[in-house]
Design a protein around this motif. Structure first.
Motif, short mmCIF file in Angstrom:
data_model
loop_
_atom_site.label_atom_id
_atom_site.label_comp_id
_atom_site.label_asym_id
_atom_site.label_seq_id
_atom_site.Cartn_x
_atom_site.Cartn_y
_atom_site.Cartn_z
N PHE A 1 0.80 -1.23 0.00
CA PHE A 1 0.00 0.00 0.00
C PHE A 1 0.84 1.27 0.00
O PHE A 1 0.45 2.26 -0.61
N ASN A 2 1.97 1.28 0.71
CA ASN A 2 2.79 2.48 0.80
C ASN A 2 3.98 2.45 -0.16
O ASN A 2 4.66 3.44 -0.33
N HIS A 3 4.24 1.29 -0.74
CA HIS A 3 5.36 1.10 -1.66
C HIS A 3 6.70 1.46 -1.02
O HIS A 3 7.50 2.16 -1.60
N TRP A 4 6.89 0.95 0.20
CA TRP A 4 8.15 1.15 0.89
C TRP A 4 9.12 0.05 0.50
O TRP A 4 8.72 -1.08 0.25
N GLY A 5 10.39 0.38 0.50
CA GLY A 5 11.45 -0.60 0.28
C GLY A 5 11.80 -1.32 1.57
O GLY A 5 11.37 -0.95 2.66
N LYS A 6 12.63 -2.34 1.43
CA LYS A 6 13.00 -3.17 2.57
C LYS A 6 13.70 -2.39 3.68
O LYS A 6 13.48 -2.66 4.86
N TYR A 7 14.54 -1.45 3.30
CA TYR A 7 15.30 -0.72 4.31
C TYR A 7 14.39 0.11 5.21
O TYR A 7 14.53 0.10 6.44
N GLU B 1 21.08 15.00 -13.68
CA GLU B 1 20.32 15.54 -12.55
C GLU B 1 19.04 14.74 -12.34
O GLU B 1 18.67 14.43 -11.22
N ARG B 2 18.36 14.40 -13.44
CA ARG B 2 17.13 13.59 -13.34
C ARG B 2 17.43 12.23 -12.70
O ARG B 2 16.71 11.77 -11.83
N TYR B 3 18.51 11.62 -13.14
CA TYR B 3 18.91 10.31 -12.61
C TYR B 3 19.12 10.39 -11.10
O TYR B 3 18.59 9.57 -10.35
N TYR B 4 19.85 11.39 -10.64
CA TYR B 4 20.15 11.50 -9.21
C TYR B 4 18.93 11.89 -8.38
O TYR B 4 18.79 11.46 -7.24
N LYS B 5 18.05 12.68 -8.93
CA LYS B 5 16.80 13.00 -8.23
C LYS B 5 15.95 11.74 -8.06
O LYS B 5 15.38 11.51 -6.99
N LEU B 6 15.88 10.94 -9.10
CA LEU B 6 15.12 9.69 -9.02
C LEU B 6 15.78 8.70 -8.06
O LEU B 6 15.09 8.00 -7.31
N LEU B 7 17.09 8.67 -8.06
CA LEU B 7 17.82 7.79 -7.14
C LEU B 7 17.55 8.19 -5.70
O LEU B 7 17.25 7.34 -4.85
N ARG B 8 17.62 9.49 -5.41
CA ARG B 8 17.33 9.97 -4.05
C ARG B 8 15.89 9.66 -3.65
O ARG B 8 15.62 9.30 -2.50
N PHE B 9 14.97 9.80 -4.59
CA PHE B 9 13.57 9.48 -4.31
C PHE B 9 13.43 8.01 -3.90
O PHE B 9 12.78 7.70 -2.90
N ALA B 10 14.04 7.11 -4.66
CA ALA B 10 13.94 5.68 -4.37
C ALA B 10 14.58 5.34 -3.02
O ALA B 10 14.02 4.56 -2.25
N VAL B 11 15.72 5.93 -2.74
CA VAL B 11 16.40 5.68 -1.46
C VAL B 11 15.53 6.21 -0.31
O VAL B 11 15.43 5.57 0.74
N GLY B 12 14.89 7.34 -0.51
CA GLY B 12 14.00 7.88 0.50
C GLY B 12 12.80 6.99 0.77
O GLY B 12 12.24 7.00 1.87
N ARG B 13 12.41 6.21 -0.20
CA ARG B 13 11.32 5.25 -0.03
C ARG B 13 11.80 3.95 0.59
O ARG B 13 11.00 3.05 0.83
N GLY B 14 13.10 3.82 0.81
CA GLY B 14 13.62 2.64 1.49
C GLY B 14 14.22 1.58 0.60
O GLY B 14 14.49 0.47 1.06
N PHE B 15 14.43 1.91 -0.66
CA PHE B 15 15.07 0.96 -1.56
C PHE B 15 16.57 1.19 -1.51
O PHE B 15 17.03 2.32 -1.32
N GLN B 16 17.35 0.14 -1.67
CA GLN B 16 18.81 0.25 -1.65
C GLN B 16 19.28 1.00 -2.90
O GLN B 16 18.70 0.85 -3.97
N PRO B 17 20.34 1.79 -2.78
CA PRO B 17 20.86 2.52 -3.95
C PRO B 17 21.19 1.60 -5.13
O PRO B 17 20.94 1.95 -6.28
N ALA B 18 21.73 0.42 -4.84
CA ALA B 18 22.07 -0.52 -5.92
C ALA B 18 20.81 -0.99 -6.65
O ALA B 18 20.81 -1.10 -7.89
N GLU B 19 19.74 -1.27 -5.90
CA GLU B 19 18.48 -1.70 -6.51
C GLU B 19 17.91 -0.59 -7.38
O GLU B 19 17.49 -0.82 -8.52
#
Length: 164
Positions: free
Chosen positions: A70-76, A126-144
């Protein structure tokens, strides 16, 4: 508000635990807030545990499932929240292992595709790094997140969006 006795609080906490999965910490906070004696708090929690109103492993599984679906959180992020709720590392690992990796990757990919539509960037980097930060903020690992972004870039999906 009148102060409830131990038996009344036991019934209230049983009803509280019946309405949704609860962890011991949530119940303990409510009981402490009700100003019960520490011994009474322990007795109530032990009784709720014996009668299976509180089950940390069951709570962890439900929490992982709900926060992922429901919240689409990552494992971390899920792990951090469960640790904050004082769930044991073994129970967290067991609950997280129930996630299907294909579904996990697909949720991350869908999140990134959706977010990509609203990200303003002056260039691809810049787009790539903004999206990467967004995913990490949701709890996904940077590598994923990096792997998913790489697939998006290789698939040409990022080219559909203009730079601002």
């Amino acid at each position: 508000m009148k102060k409830l006795n131990e038996q009344e609080m036991l019934h209230r906490m049983a009803a509280y635990c019946s309405s949704a999965e609860r962890c011991e910490q949530d119940v303990r906070q409510k009981l402490v807030k009700a100003e019960l004696e520490p011994e009474a708090v322990s007795r109530i929690i032990n009784r709720l545990r014996q009668e299976k109103f509180i089950d940390e492993a069951r709570f962890a599984r439900a929490f992982v499932s709900d926060k992922f679906r429901f919240n689409h959180w990552g494992k971390y992020k899920i792990r951090c929240e469960l640790l904050r709720k004082e769930i044991s590392e073994e129970e967290i690992e067991l609950a997280l292992s129930s996630l299907e990796m294909e579904e996990y990757d697909q949720v991350l990919m869908d999140l990134l595709k959706t977010k990509m539509k609203s990200v303003k960037a002056k260039d691809e980097r810049e787009r790539y790094y903004k999206l990467l930060r967004f995913a990490v903020g949701r709890g996904f690992q940077p590598a994923e997140a990096g792997a998913c972004l790489k697939r998006l870039w290789q698939g040409g999906y990022h080219e559909e969006f203009d730079m601002d």
